[in-house]
Every structure is written in structure tokens, then in C-alpha cells.
Design a protein around this motif. Structure first.
Motif, PDB file in Angstrom:
ATOM      1  N   VAL A  59       0.860  -1.184   0.000  1.00 25.79           N
ATOM      2  CA  VAL A  59       0.000   0.000   0.000  1.00 25.79           C
ATOM      3  C   VAL A  59       0.895   1.233   0.000  1.00 25.79           C
ATOM      4  CG1 VAL A  59      -1.760   1.309   1.246  1.00 25.79           C
ATOM      5  CG2 VAL A  59      -1.834  -1.206   1.238  1.00 25.79           C
ATOM      6  N   ALA A  60       0.648   2.142  -0.920  1.00 20.51           N
ATOM      7  CA  ALA A  60       1.366   3.414  -0.977  1.00 20.51           C
ATOM      8  C   ALA A  60       0.398   4.545  -0.666  1.00 20.51           C
ATOM      9  CB  ALA A  60       1.994   3.628  -2.352  1.00 20.51           C
ATOM     10  N   VAL A  61       0.894   5.579  -0.001  1.00 19.37           N
ATOM     11  CA  VAL A  61       0.081   6.754   0.276  1.00 19.37           C
ATOM     12  C   VAL A  61       0.778   7.977  -0.295  1.00 19.37           C
ATOM     13  CG1 VAL A  61      -0.932   5.733   2.337  1.00 19.37           C
ATOM     14  CG2 VAL A  61       1.125   7.142   2.549  1.00 19.37           C
ATOM     15  N   GLY A  62       0.004   8.992  -0.568  1.00 20.83           N
ATOM     16  CA  GLY A  62       0.539  10.218  -1.132  1.00 20.83           C
ATOM     17  C   GLY A  62      -0.582  11.203  -1.377  1.00 20.83           C
ATOM     18  N   PHE A  63      -0.468  11.961  -2.473  1.00 22.48           N
ATOM     19  CA  PHE A  63      -1.499  12.955  -2.749  1.00 22.48           C
ATOM     20  C   PHE A  63      -1.574  13.232  -4.246  1.00 22.48           C
ATOM     21  CE2 PHE A  63       2.436  15.005  -1.528  1.00 22.48           C
ATOM     22  CZ  PHE A  63       2.617  16.039  -2.429  1.00 22.48           C
ATOM     23  N   VAL A  64      -2.711  13.773  -4.631  1.00 20.59           N
ATOM     24  CA  VAL A  64      -2.998  14.116  -6.023  1.00 20.59           C
ATOM     25  C   VAL A  64      -3.350  15.591  -6.082  1.00 20.59           C
ATOM     26  CG1 VAL A  64      -4.468  13.676  -8.020  1.00 20.59           C
ATOM     27  CG2 VAL A  64      -3.814  11.783  -6.500  1.00 20.59           C
ATOM     28  N   GLU A  65      -2.808  16.294  -7.062  1.00 15.23           N
ATOM     29  CA  GLU A  65      -3.124  17.705  -7.286  1.00 15.23           C
ATOM     30  C   GLU A  65      -3.876  17.849  -8.600  1.00 15.23           C
ATOM     31  OE1 GLU A  65       0.435  19.949  -7.430  1.00 15.23           O
ATOM     32  OE2 GLU A  65       1.090  19.405  -5.399  1.00 15.23           O
ATOM     33  N   TYR A  66      -4.993  18.556  -8.551  1.00 19.84           N
ATOM     34  CA  TYR A  66      -5.728  18.910  -9.765  1.00 19.84           C
ATOM     35  C   TYR A  66      -5.485  20.389 -10.031  1.00 19.84           C
ATOM     36  CZ  TYR A  66      -7.995  14.389  -9.311  1.00 19.84           C
ATOM     37  OH  TYR A  66      -8.230  13.034  -9.224  1.00 19.84           O
TER      38      TYR A  66
ATOM     39  N   SER B 129      -3.745  27.994  -9.150  1.00 17.21           N
ATOM     40  CA  SER B 129      -3.997  27.293  -7.906  1.00 17.21           C
ATOM     41  C   SER B 129      -4.771  25.999  -8.154  1.00 17.21           C
ATOM     42  CB  SER B 129      -4.762  28.190  -6.941  1.00 17.21           C
ATOM     43  OG  SER B 129      -4.019  29.366  -6.665  1.00 17.21           O
ATOM     44  N   ALA B 130      -4.667  25.079  -7.207  1.00 20.38           N
ATOM     45  CA  ALA B 130      -5.180  23.735  -7.413  1.00 20.38           C
ATOM     46  C   ALA B 130      -5.863  23.243  -6.145  1.00 20.38           C
ATOM     47  CB  ALA B 130      -4.031  22.802  -7.782  1.00 20.38           C
ATOM     48  N   THR B 131      -6.484  22.083  -6.256  1.00 23.17           N
ATOM     49  CA  THR B 131      -6.938  21.370  -5.073  1.00 23.17           C
ATOM     50  C   THR B 131      -6.034  20.159  -4.884  1.00 23.17           C
ATOM     51  OG1 THR B 131      -8.541  20.072  -6.346  1.00 23.17           O
ATOM     52  CG2 THR B 131      -9.326  22.107  -5.305  1.00 23.17           C
ATOM     53  N   ILE B 132      -5.800  19.817  -3.635  1.00 18.43           N
ATOM     54  CA  ILE B 132      -4.895  18.723  -3.315  1.00 18.43           C
ATOM     55  C   ILE B 132      -5.647  17.700  -2.470  1.00 18.43           C
ATOM     56  CG2 ILE B 132      -3.970  19.873  -1.242  1.00 18.43           C
ATOM     57  CD1 ILE B 132      -1.214  18.742  -2.152  1.00 18.43           C
ATOM     58  N   HIS B 133      -5.474  16.421  -2.804  1.00 16.37           N
ATOM     59  CA  HIS B 133      -6.272  15.353  -2.223  1.00 16.37           C
ATOM     60  C   HIS B 133      -5.367  14.249  -1.686  1.00 16.37           C
ATOM     61  CE1 HIS B 133     -10.009  16.688  -4.465  1.00 16.37           C
ATOM     62  NE2 HIS B 133      -9.051  17.315  -5.129  1.00 16.37           N
ATOM     63  N   PRO B 134      -5.570  13.787  -0.461  1.00 16.93           N
ATOM     64  CA  PRO B 134      -4.840  12.609   0.001  1.00 16.93           C
ATOM     65  C   PRO B 134      -5.244  11.400  -0.833  1.00 16.93           C
ATOM     66  CG  PRO B 134      -6.641  13.099   1.485  1.00 16.93           C
ATOM     67  CD  PRO B 134      -6.578  14.242   0.507  1.00 16.93           C
ATOM     68  N   ALA B 135      -4.314  10.471  -1.035  1.00 16.57           N
ATOM     69  CA  ALA B 135      -4.605   9.324  -1.892  1.00 16.57           C
ATOM     70  C   ALA B 135      -3.857   8.095  -1.396  1.00 16.57           C
ATOM     71  CB  ALA B 135      -4.205   9.622  -3.339  1.00 16.57           C
TER      72      ALA B 135
END
Length: 375
Positions: free
Chosen positions: A136-143, A154-160
Motif C-alpha cells: 500500500v502506498a500513500v501520497g497525494f494528487v493535485e488537480y 492554484s489547485a486542489t490537493i487530495h490525500p490518496a
């Protein structure tokens, strides 16, 4: 400090793992062309290290940034991010690498739906952990957005989170609610994950709060796919408008332990018996004697070992290591000669290994330190 002549040309190390009695460290280096390359070092005893796979195309194609590694069924799995162009303007995509021994690597295939599209969707894997059923890997995604001039806005950032049965083929299994991210004042979140002996996964992070400050956030999962956020407690996970960073978490005989810092000024420790109920430990800050955070923690000796400071805004302090029997009282056991930062600490049968970087000759240099067992 050991093998400085081997590690000096490299900028930083970020993950160390024991695979079949061999230690493998992963990290990054700009290289002669200033396009980020992934790097690997191997050691049979923790004392002597050598560079491995320096010309491996899996580590040098485009930009490659390896930040965490684990062992799963006799295979080394590393995660991080990469970008095909490799220049300063490229948009990173989440990436994994596998190896049997650290000397040759295989890189995950491009998959926009899983790893990000490299255009308006950036994705980063921050840490990886092995479970009974896979990794399992964790990180984040930016749109991200594009303005009329074609510039990223500017963007939104989401844990993933991502899950895999082999470390190469992945599924993006979780994506949490997004928070606003100002690209003109970029500050990325932190992510770390630990697997408990009861099968529970615990993800600790620092995300943006209502006042634009970082707050601590915890999620738990039994399978890496379905995640539940631990209810926010401002007395535990916030600092009255100041940044509160959770940098690392481990599972131990006494439960979960997380470390971090408040406002880049003082270390913070949290404990939890089950990953659900958390306590911020009341620390006597005078025992630390430095301004900074604890970057990583491991179980070792008769309690815990922690290192600091972190890379961001704190690398004008020496690297230090601390030991504690209870997570409350800490004793200094190591301090580097030069300023720098720590990224990893692992306990092995022969002793303790610390990874990080020190500042010398106007640049950062990857560094490895070894201490005695029980320290």
C-alpha cells in the motif's frame, strides 16, 4: 558517518530497507544535467555502502525521485514520482520501482488513471508499506488549472492511496476530499503510513486547515481501499493557527507512535493504542535543545529511536538522534558535525542506521550514519 566517499556526490537519501540481510537505500540526485535521477546504494553490513544501478534506465529516464521503500515477498518495492520530460516545468506522476536486490530495477508503466496524467493532474507517492496481501502506498494528487496565459494556477490537493499485489501494477484505491492549494505559495502536505500487527493501516498526514495552516490528520483502513478519517481534535492535531506537521508513524508493541513538529520550532510526539484514539504527548521541550521537528521514528532497543530535523526550513540544524523508553523522556545519542536533515532511521541486528543529508561545500550531500545496537 560511513561511506562518505560513496554517498557524497548524491544530494539525498530518503528510504532504507533490509531485504534478505542486505540493506538498500534509495534517494535522488540532480546529476550533471540537473534532471533528477533516482539513486540506490547497497550494503551488506551497514558500514560499507556502494552505489548500485547508476546507469539503470529505470532510474534515469526523464526525472525520477525515489522517496520510500519496503520489502514484500523478497522483492524491493520503492515509490515516489517521475516525469517524462524531466525539466523544471514537467508535471510529476506517481511511480513505483521494483528490484530483487537493488542492483537492477523495473519501473511501473504509465497509466494516467492510476498515476496521474502529467498535465493537469499531478500525483505523488510519499511512502509504501507491505501488508499480508500486497503493498500500500500513500501520497497525494493535485488537480491544477490553467489561466489565460497558459500558466498553471492554484489547485486542489487530495490525500490518496494505491494498492498493488506485486509493486508494479497498481490501483488508485482511495482519494480523499480536496483542500485549496495556492500554487504561488506552494507547500505540499506530508504523508506517512504504518501497518499494525492487527492488520490495521494508519495514515498520518499534514493537510491545510481552515486558517491556511497545516493540521494533523489521521486515516485508518483494514485493507488499503476503504479509509476512515479519525475525528479531528484541535487539542491533539492543531496548534492554534501554527503549522503542526506529522512526519512519520510506526507500529510497536505499545501501539502506534507518530512524530513531527510544531511551526518548525519544536518536536511533537503522538501515541495511540489502536490508531483510532490519539494523545499528543506532553513533552519537556528543554530536553531537546534545538529548534526543529522529529522527521522519523522506529522501534529499537527498549523503546523508540527518533531523528531530526526535517528537510524543509530546518536544515540549518545538525542531524540529531534521540532515544526514549516511553515516548515522553528523550535522550540525545547522536549529533552530526555539519548541519543537515534526517529522512530515515532503521534498527537492524547490528545497530541503527540513519539516512539523510548534510550541508558541506555549499551543497547538500547524502549521508549515512551507523550507531550501536540498543542505542
Amino acid at each position: 558517518q560511513v561511506s562518505a566517499e560513496a554517498t557524497d556526490p548524491v544530494v539525498g537519501l530518503s528510504g532504507i530497507v533490509d531485504i534478505g540481510g542486505r540493506l538498500v537505500a534509495v534517494g535522488w540526485d540532480p546529476g550533471d544535467d540537473y534532471v533528477q535521477n533516482g539513486v540506490a546504494f547497497i550494503s551488506e553490513d551497514g558500514l560499507t555502502w556502494e552505489r548500485a544501478a547508476e546507469l539503470d534506465e529505470a532510474l534515469t529516464r526523464g526525472g525520477a525521485f525515489l522517496v520510500s521503500a519496503t520489502e514484500f515477498r523478497n522483492t524491493l518495492v520503492a515509490v515516489g514520482w517521475s516525469c517524462v520530460g524531466g525539466d523544471a516545468g514537467c508535471v510529476p506522476v506517481a511511480t513505483s520501482w521494483t528490484s530483487s536486490d537493488g542492483t537492477a530495477w523495473t519501473r511501473s508503466a504509465t497509466d494516467a488513471a492510476v498515476f496521474g496524467d502529467g498535465e493537469l493532474e499531478a500525483a505523488f507517492m510519499s511512502e509504501v508499506v507491505a501488508t499480508d496481501n500486497g503493498v500500500v502506498a500513500v501520497g497525494f494528487v493535485e488537480y491544477r488549472g490553467i489561466d489565460e496565459a497558459g500558466m498553471r494556477t492554484s489547485a486542489t490537493i487530495h490525500p490518496a492511496a494505491w494498492t498493488s499485489s506485486d509493486g508494479l501494477v497498481w490501483e488508485r484505491s482511495f482519494e480523499g476530499p480536496g483542500t485549496f492549494l495556492d500554487m504561488d505559495n506552494y507547500r505540499g502536505p506530508t504523508m506517512a503510513v504504518a501497518a499494525g500487527t492487527n492488520g490495521r493501516l494508519v495514515l498520518v498526514a499534514s493537510m491545510f486547515g481552515d486558517q491556511g495552516e497545516f493540521i494533523g490528520v489521521v486515516w485508518t483502513s483494514d485493507d488499503g481501499r476503504e479509509w476512515q478519517r479519525v475525528p479531528h481534535d484541535s487539542g491533539v492535531f492543531a496548534a492554534d493557527g501554527r503549522d503542526l506537521m506529522m512526519w512519520d508513524v510506526i507500529d510497536s508493541d505499545g501501539g502506534f507512535v507518530a512524530v513531527g513538529g510544531e511551526d518548525s520550532a519544536k518536536p511533537v510526539v503522538w501515541t495511540s493504542p489502536d490508531g483510532l484514539d490519539w494523545t499528543r504527548v506532553a513533552l519537556d521541550q528543554n530536553q531537546f535543545g534545538f529548534d526543529g521537528s522529529l522527521a522519523a521514528v522506529t522501534a529499537g532497543g527498549d523503546g523508540y529511536l527518533a531523528v531530526g530535523p526535517v528537510m524543509y526550513n530546518e536544515a540549518d540544524n545538525p542531524v540529531t538522534a534521540w532515544t526514549s523508553a516511553d515516548g515522553v523522556s528523550w535522550r540525545l545519542v547522536f549529533q552530526s558535525e555539519n548541519d543537515g536533515y534526517a529522512t530515515e532511521i532503521v534498527a537492524i541486528d547490528e545497530g541503527v542506521v540513519i539516512g539523510g543529508s548534510t550541508f558541506r561545500s555549499n551543497d547538500f550531500h547524502a549521508s549515512i550514519w551507523v550507531g550501536p545496537a540498543g542505542s
